[in-house]
Design an enzyme around this catalytic site. Sequence first.
Site, PDB file in Angstrom:
ATOM      1  N   GLY A   7       0.842  -1.192   0.000  1.00  0.00           N
ATOM      2  CA  GLY A   7       0.000   0.000   0.000  1.00  0.00           C
ATOM      3  C   GLY A   7       0.876   1.240   0.000  1.00  0.00           C
ATOM      4  N   SER A   9       2.192   5.078   1.182  1.00  0.00           N
ATOM      5  CA  SER A   9       2.570   5.595   2.496  1.00  0.00           C
ATOM      6  C   SER A   9       1.332   6.102   3.234  1.00  0.00           C
ATOM      7  CB  SER A   9       3.588   6.723   2.332  1.00  0.00           C
ATOM      8  OG  SER A   9       3.958   7.200   3.602  1.00  0.00           O
ATOM      9  N   GLY A  10       1.170   5.674   4.456  1.00  0.00           N
ATOM     10  CA  GLY A  10       0.028   6.093   5.269  1.00  0.00           C
ATOM     11  C   GLY A  10      -1.201   5.221   5.113  1.00  0.00           C
ATOM     12  N   SER A  11      -1.099   4.192   4.284  1.00  0.00           N
ATOM     13  CA  SER A  11      -2.290   3.371   4.031  1.00  0.00           C
ATOM     14  C   SER A  11      -2.634   2.470   5.218  1.00  0.00           C
ATOM     15  CB  SER A  11      -2.100   2.518   2.765  1.00  0.00           C
ATOM     16  OG  SER A  11      -0.979   1.672   2.912  1.00  0.00           O
ATOM     17  N   GLY A  12      -1.668   2.252   6.105  1.00  0.00           N
ATOM     18  CA  GLY A  12      -1.943   1.432   7.286  1.00  0.00           C
ATOM     19  C   GLY A  12      -1.207   0.097   7.288  1.00  0.00           C
ATOM     20  N   LYS A  13      -0.190  -0.034   6.425  1.00  0.00           N
ATOM     21  CA  LYS A  13       0.562  -1.295   6.327  1.00  0.00           C
ATOM     22  C   LYS A  13       1.214  -1.677   7.648  1.00  0.00           C
ATOM     23  CE  LYS A  13       3.453   0.370   3.259  1.00  0.00           C
ATOM     24  NZ  LYS A  13       2.953   1.754   3.091  1.00  0.00           N
ATOM     25  N   SER A  81       5.920  -1.465  -2.501  1.00  0.00           N
ATOM     26  CA  SER A  81       5.908  -2.293  -3.715  1.00  0.00           C
ATOM     27  C   SER A  81       5.377  -1.595  -4.951  1.00  0.00           C
ATOM     28  CB  SER A  81       5.130  -3.601  -3.493  1.00  0.00           C
ATOM     29  OG  SER A  81       5.388  -4.470  -4.583  1.00  0.00           O
TER      30      SER A  81
HETATM   31  N1  LIG Z   1      -8.129   3.383   9.881  1.00  0.00           N
HETATM   32  C1  LIG Z   1      -7.332   4.216  10.553  1.00  0.00           C
HETATM   33  N2  LIG Z   1      -7.866   5.103  11.405  1.00  0.00           N
HETATM   34  C2  LIG Z   1      -7.075   5.951  12.087  1.00  0.00           C
HETATM   35  N3  LIG Z   1      -5.733   6.008  11.992  1.00  0.00           N
HETATM   36  C3  LIG Z   1      -5.161   5.146  11.163  1.00  0.00           C
HETATM   37  C4  LIG Z   1      -5.910   4.193  10.397  1.00  0.00           C
HETATM   38  N4  LIG Z   1      -5.060   3.464   9.651  1.00  0.00           N
HETATM   39  C5  LIG Z   1      -3.836   3.921   9.948  1.00  0.00           C
HETATM   40  N5  LIG Z   1      -3.873   4.913  10.846  1.00  0.00           N
HETATM   41  C6  LIG Z   1      -2.741   5.682  11.374  1.00  0.00           C
HETATM   42  O1  LIG Z   1      -2.157   6.345  10.271  1.00  0.00           O
HETATM   43  C7  LIG Z   1      -0.746   6.357  10.390  1.00  0.00           C
HETATM   44  C8  LIG Z   1      -0.143   5.692   9.171  1.00  0.00           C
HETATM   45  O2  LIG Z   1      -0.350   4.289   9.239  1.00  0.00           O
HETATM   46  P1  LIG Z   1       0.864   3.278   8.978  1.00  0.00           P
HETATM   47  O3  LIG Z   1       0.411   1.943   9.397  1.00  0.00           O
HETATM   48  O4  LIG Z   1       2.110   3.783   9.591  1.00  0.00           O
HETATM   49  O5  LIG Z   1       0.945   3.408   7.387  1.00  0.00           O
HETATM   50  P2  LIG Z   1       2.061   2.861   6.402  1.00  0.00           P
HETATM   51  O6  LIG Z   1       2.911   1.893   7.160  1.00  0.00           O
HETATM   52  O7  LIG Z   1       1.295   2.232   5.299  1.00  0.00           O
HETATM   53  O8  LIG Z   1       2.797   4.076   5.948  1.00  0.00           O
HETATM   54  C9  LIG Z   1      -0.421   5.663  11.695  1.00  0.00           C
HETATM   55  O9  LIG Z   1      -0.249   6.629  12.699  1.00  0.00           O
HETATM   56  C10 LIG Z   1      -1.644   4.802  11.948  1.00  0.00           C
HETATM   57  O10 LIG Z   1      -1.835   4.513  13.298  1.00  0.00           O
HETATM   58 MG   LIG Z   2       4.976   1.805   7.439  1.00  0.00          MG
END
Ligand SMILES: Nc1ncnc2c1ncn2[C@@H]1O[C@H](COP(=O)(O)OP(=O)(O)O)[C@@H](O)[C@H]1O
Ligand SMILES: [Mg+2]
Length: 172
Positions: A7, A9-13, A81
């Site tokens: 996903g 950046s910021g997608s929640g991976k 990816s």
């Molecule tokens: N559904 C959600 N609701 C609220 N906050 C979320 C949600 N999904 C992710 N976050 C928050 O958003 C930020 C980015 O998520 P992150 O898992 O670090 O993304 P990635 O690793 O894909 O960059 C983190 O602080 C996470 O806790």
């Molecule tokens: Mg990450």
Amino acid sequence: MVLWIIGMSGSGKTALGKRVYEELKPGYPNLVFLDGDILREIMGDDLGHTIEDRKKNAGRITRLCKYLDSSGINVIFAVLSLFHESQRWMRENIRDYYEVYIESDLGVLVQRDSKGIYKKAINGEIKNVVGVDIAFPPPLGPDLTIKNDRGLDDLYREGGKIIKSIKPLLRR
Ligand SMILES: Nc1ncnc2c1ncn2[C@@H]1O[C@H](COP(=O)(O)OP(=O)(O)O)[C@@H](O)[C@H]1O
Ligand SMILES: [Mg+2]
């Protein structure tokens, strides 16, 4: 086995990957969690974010996954990816490869912007940001696609589904 969580950046991976990891780790001590940022740091932050450097990083990630898998380690890797070629390589080289795609609208990501990169990219302060000046081609054949446009509880529920799917693939 190798679980890839793909996903932007910021997608929640990382949030999803860590959750799955923490639930499984007690029963599977041979499980590791990695993500792109961790690996970059381990390697001494020698790569930037140009397409060329991202390709090099992708090569490291895929080869590391294969090595760990062949050593009996279960791997969860949170990975942006960008390259279909890497995903194809994983399918061909890792017998038990499970791919999850977190689909996101750029609007939600920009709002979350946990690393502040989208705003900087939109303002022209930084380059090579996927979703802004580098296009993100969604993976072609994920085993599971999820949306993360509601709360974390919903995301973690998806983690439960992933665990059910990958349990038969995990090595002891
Ligand atoms: N559904 C959600 N609701 C609220 N906050 C979320 C949600 N999904 C992710 N976050 C928050 O958003 C930020 C980015 O998520 P992150 O898992 O670090 O993304 P990635 O690793 O894909 O960059 C983190 O602080 C996470 O806790
Ligand atoms: Mg990450």
